[in-house]
Design a protein around this motif. Sequence first.
Motif, PDB file in Angstrom:
ATOM      1  N   LYS A 150      -4.003   0.495  -2.490  1.00 41.95           N
ATOM      2  CA  LYS A 150      -3.202  -0.683  -2.839  1.00 41.95           C
ATOM      3  C   LYS A 150      -2.507  -0.383  -4.164  1.00 41.95           C
ATOM      4  N   VAL A 151      -1.235  -0.687  -4.214  1.00 44.26           N
ATOM      5  CA  VAL A 151      -0.507  -0.464  -5.473  1.00 44.26           C
ATOM      6  C   VAL A 151       0.121  -1.778  -5.917  1.00 44.26           C
ATOM      7  N   ASN A 152       0.469  -1.838  -7.182  1.00 40.68           N
ATOM      8  CA  ASN A 152       1.061  -3.066  -7.710  1.00 40.68           C
ATOM      9  C   ASN A 152       2.475  -3.266  -7.180  1.00 40.68           C
ATOM     10  N   GLU A 153       3.215  -2.144  -7.060  1.00 40.04           N
ATOM     11  CA  GLU A 153       4.625  -2.249  -6.690  1.00 40.04           C
ATOM     12  C   GLU A 153       5.152  -0.883  -6.263  1.00 40.04           C
ATOM     13  N   ILE A 154       6.038  -0.886  -5.261  1.00 40.88           N
ATOM     14  CA  ILE A 154       6.773   0.354  -4.955  1.00 40.88           C
ATOM     15  C   ILE A 154       8.216   0.092  -5.358  1.00 40.88           C
ATOM     16  N   TRP A 155       8.673   0.808  -6.357  1.00 39.00           N
ATOM     17  CA  TRP A 155       9.973   0.519  -6.973  1.00 39.00           C
ATOM     18  C   TRP A 155      10.974   1.598  -6.556  1.00 39.00           C
ATOM     19  N   GLU A 156      12.059   1.157  -5.909  1.00 32.84           N
ATOM     20  CA  GLU A 156      13.073   2.112  -5.448  1.00 32.84           C
ATOM     21  C   GLU A 156      14.063   2.362  -6.577  1.00 32.84           C
ATOM     22  N   ILE A 157      14.411   3.605  -6.806  1.00 31.11           N
ATOM     23  CA  ILE A 157      15.447   3.892  -7.805  1.00 31.11           C
ATOM     24  C   ILE A 157      16.753   3.268  -7.314  1.00 31.11           C
ATOM     25  N   PRO A 158      17.367   2.395  -8.124  1.00 32.44           N
ATOM     26  CA  PRO A 158      18.587   1.738  -7.632  1.00 32.44           C
ATOM     27  C   PRO A 158      19.768   2.698  -7.643  1.00 32.44           C
ATOM     28  N   VAL A 159      20.534   2.708  -6.569  1.00 25.72           N
ATOM     29  CA  VAL A 159      21.673   3.634  -6.544  1.00 25.72           C
ATOM     30  C   VAL A 159      23.002   2.913  -6.695  1.00 25.72           C
ATOM     31  N   ASP A 160      22.972   1.586  -6.482  1.00 27.53           N
ATOM     32  CA  ASP A 160      24.256   0.891  -6.498  1.00 27.53           C
ATOM     33  C   ASP A 160      24.504   0.142  -7.808  1.00 27.53           C
ATOM     34  N   HIS A 161      23.684   0.403  -8.804  1.00 32.29           N
ATOM     35  CA  HIS A 161      23.916  -0.241 -10.094  1.00 32.29           C
ATOM     36  C   HIS A 161      24.651   0.720 -11.017  1.00 32.29           C
ATOM     37  N   GLU A 162      25.268   0.138 -12.046  1.00 38.92           N
ATOM     38  CA  GLU A 162      26.080   0.995 -12.907  1.00 38.92           C
ATOM     39  C   GLU A 162      25.259   2.003 -13.692  1.00 38.92           C
ATOM     40  N   ASN A 163      24.103   1.551 -14.174  1.00 37.70           N
ATOM     41  CA  ASN A 163      23.340   2.457 -15.019  1.00 37.70           C
ATOM     42  C   ASN A 163      21.875   2.507 -14.569  1.00 37.70           C
ATOM     43  N   GLY A 215       0.465  -2.928 -18.886  1.00 43.08           N
ATOM     44  CA  GLY A 215      -0.702  -2.038 -18.777  1.00 43.08           C
ATOM     45  C   GLY A 215      -0.819  -1.365 -17.417  1.00 43.08           C
ATOM     46  N   LEU A 216       0.340  -1.115 -16.779  1.00 43.21           N
ATOM     47  CA  LEU A 216       0.314  -0.476 -15.455  1.00 43.21           C
ATOM     48  C   LEU A 216       0.670   1.005 -15.565  1.00 43.21           C
ATOM     49  N   LYS A 217       0.053   1.819 -14.736  1.00 42.88           N
ATOM     50  CA  LYS A 217       0.381   3.252 -14.704  1.00 42.88           C
ATOM     51  C   LYS A 217       1.521   3.479 -13.714  1.00 42.88           C
ATOM     52  N   VAL A 218       2.224   4.593 -13.893  1.00 46.62           N
ATOM     53  CA  VAL A 218       3.380   4.886 -13.048  1.00 46.62           C
ATOM     54  C   VAL A 218       3.183   6.230 -12.366  1.00 46.62           C
ATOM     55  N   SER A 219       3.365   6.239 -11.034  1.00 49.49           N
ATOM     56  CA  SER A 219       3.370   7.528 -10.315  1.00 49.49           C
ATOM     57  C   SER A 219       4.750   7.713  -9.678  1.00 49.49           C
ATOM     58  N   HIS A 270       0.836  -1.204   0.000  1.00 47.63           N
ATOM     59  CA  HIS A 270       0.000   0.000   0.000  1.00 47.63           C
ATOM     60  C   HIS A 270       0.870   1.254   0.000  1.00 47.63           C
ATOM     61  N   ALA A 271       0.298   2.333  -0.515  1.00 43.16           N
ATOM     62  CA  ALA A 271       0.985   3.628  -0.489  1.00 43.16           C
ATOM     63  C   ALA A 271       0.037   4.654   0.120  1.00 43.16           C
ATOM     64  N   ASP A 272       0.599   5.696   0.709  1.00 41.68           N
ATOM     65  CA  ASP A 272      -0.196   6.803   1.263  1.00 41.68           C
ATOM     66  C   ASP A 272       0.671   8.054   1.173  1.00 41.68           C
ATOM     67  N   ASP A 273       0.132   9.185   1.622  1.00 38.62           N
ATOM     68  CA  ASP A 273       0.938  10.411   1.634  1.00 38.62           C
ATOM     69  C   ASP A 273       0.768  11.113   2.969  1.00 38.62           C
ATOM     70  N   ALA A 274       1.256  12.354   3.063  1.00 41.96           N
ATOM     71  CA  ALA A 274       1.293  13.050   4.357  1.00 41.96           C
ATOM     72  C   ALA A 274      -0.093  13.283   4.948  1.00 41.96           C
ATOM     73  N   GLY A 307      -1.150   0.903  -9.505  1.00 38.54           N
ATOM     74  CA  GLY A 307      -0.012   1.206 -10.374  1.00 38.54           C
ATOM     75  C   GLY A 307       1.332   0.964  -9.706  1.00 38.54           C
ATOM     76  N   ILE A 308       2.387   1.410 -10.387  1.00 39.23           N
ATOM     77  CA  ILE A 308       3.745   1.308  -9.834  1.00 39.23           C
ATOM     78  C   ILE A 308       4.135   2.680  -9.287  1.00 39.23           C
ATOM     79  N   VAL A 309       4.609   2.705  -8.037  1.00 37.74           N
ATOM     80  CA  VAL A 309       5.098   3.970  -7.470  1.00 37.74           C
ATOM     81  C   VAL A 309       6.623   3.941  -7.558  1.00 37.74           C
ATOM     82  N   ILE A 310       7.208   4.959  -8.179  1.00 39.26           N
ATOM     83  CA  ILE A 310       8.675   5.055  -8.179  1.00 39.26           C
ATOM     84  C   ILE A 310       9.090   5.899  -6.988  1.00 39.26           C
ATOM     85  N   ASN A 311       9.837   5.295  -6.077  1.00 36.39           N
ATOM     86  CA  ASN A 311      10.364   6.047  -4.923  1.00 36.39           C
ATOM     87  C   ASN A 311      11.729   6.626  -5.323  1.00 36.39           C
ATOM     88  N   THR A 312      11.784   7.939  -5.433  1.00 36.02           N
ATOM     89  CA  THR A 312      13.017   8.571  -5.925  1.00 36.02           C
ATOM     90  C   THR A 312      14.014   8.883  -4.805  1.00 36.02           C
TER      91      THR A 312
END
Length: 507
Positions: free
Chosen positions: A61-74, A90-94, A50-54, A111-116
Amino acid sequence: MKRKTKRRYMLIILLITALASSAFLVSPLTELSESVSRDKHPNGSLPCGHADDASRLNKAKVNEIWEIPVDHENPEAQIAELLERARKEGLKVSIAGAKHSMGGHTIYPGGIVINTTPWKHMELDTKRNLLKVEAGALWEDIIPYLNTHGKSVSIMQSNNSFSVGGSISVNCHGWQYDRPPIASSVESFRIMLADGSIKHCCREQNQELFSLALGGYGLFGIILDVELRVVANETYRLEQYIVPVNKSLGTFDNKIKNQPGLEMVYARMNIVPDDLLGEVILNAFYRMPQSEGSDIGVSDKLLEPSLIELRRAVFRGSAESYFGKKLRWNAETKLQPSLKSKSISRNQLLNESVEVFENRTTDTTDILHEYFVPRHRAASFVNAMRRILERHEPNLLNVTVRSVNRDDDTFLRYADRQMIAFVMLYVQEKTHEGEDEMRALTRDLINASLRHKGRYYLPYRLHATHKQFHRAYPQASEFFALKRKYDPEQLFQNQFYLKYGSIDETL
Ligand SMILES: Cc1cc2nc3c(=O)[nH]c(=O)nc-3n(C[C@H](O)[C@H](O)[C@H](O)COP(=O)(O)OP(=O)(O)OC[C@H]3O[C@@H](n4cnc5c(N)ncnc54)[C@H](O)[C@@H]3O)c2cc1C
């Protein structure tokens, strides 16, 4: 006794005195202590997936919370792969930064939440006075870094808890005097569009996308990194004036604005019901001349904010009782002016977390509103605001006032001329009734701002009707049409877009 300890001791004694004398006038201390004890409950954690805000009102409910990888080369190639996968499935991205927006702007259900926020590398170009920073960095990461270089953030909110990507995507503003919103301090940024391509945007290159993504609420692509203009970290002195509201603009014109070195200004209005919006504390920070200690060196460390527990107790104590509100106004108008430090560095001033005052109860939440009106309409707007507040009787915690200069950079701009901004914080019950009351109050205040040729700020609850939204932002239909030009499959979506953008009702 050391100076700092002595000040703390004095503050506690004075506060107890104020508390005791106020108790003669109004109801008991138990009211205050009950509300403070309610504050001790920790925020519940979210169920997995699940995701929420302040707001703590947007759990989905979201499909996935995806963390931006910092330890990969690209990592950029991986973001592009993620977008490709989302399209195929067919998933949306926030896109989420620190998630302090309050209307599901970082969430698309299912949808997929990208955690930046893992993405926070930064580098200062001292020759050009530019900070190149990844979009997930928070001001609380940036300020200590700049501090070691004798530099500071040019424009930001009044707290340090927000991400760069989130801040420029709502085009935030602060209390830096005589400045437009943050977009004016953005030199350039790189953004990944829905097809995985990366565009460099500035005022000379991809200018349309530059103006759309700044204040674009994550609808055009993922802002990867940003070049921000920075300023010198200097020492300020504070002057305060406590005046009736009808004298506030005059006091500002006659006593504050023409003094040399004015750098930051904000006002706070009295919220005690028997003098609602009747009195104002004006806070003005002036740059100190070098001889008086403004030559801050790189070794000057940021200090931990002082008296957090006491300030928090006074602030949260004002959340639910008349007595607490009165005590806080007394403390701020009668005690604080004599105890405030004579000088403070810009970085120290900006480096305060929202944790100092955040709501930790389980059954209520704090909700922000903000309205912008042209200066010549401000006095009349305050009267309208007071009437609305008296009618709705919400639990009002704070009203601060700032000035924002005209924004010449963003498409969905709220400051199409110089505006006076009224920022309001309320405590809301987390119930259907609480939500209904807040919706009705918000709509009345939006109508008042529209009648005063103003508008409301978009990162908060989505209570505005379609009609109000389009009246406040007449450029919105074109904004959403351009969103679909840059993102034809509408991959980037969130609840703000779902409510106002996907069915584009022109009225
Ligand atoms: C206590 C409090 C005080 C506040 N004070 C102020 C203030 O003084 N002045 C002011 O102007 N505002 C203020 N705000 C509002 C605040 O500026 C916005 O909510 C801002 O978005 C917060 O940043 P964030 O990192 O939490 O953004 P988020 O809530 O995470 O995101 C906000 C929007 O930006 C988008 N986004 C985030 N990162 C990216 C990225 N990398 N690329 C593309 N899109 C992205 C998201 O999709 C979303 O639409 C305040 C809010 C709170 C809760």
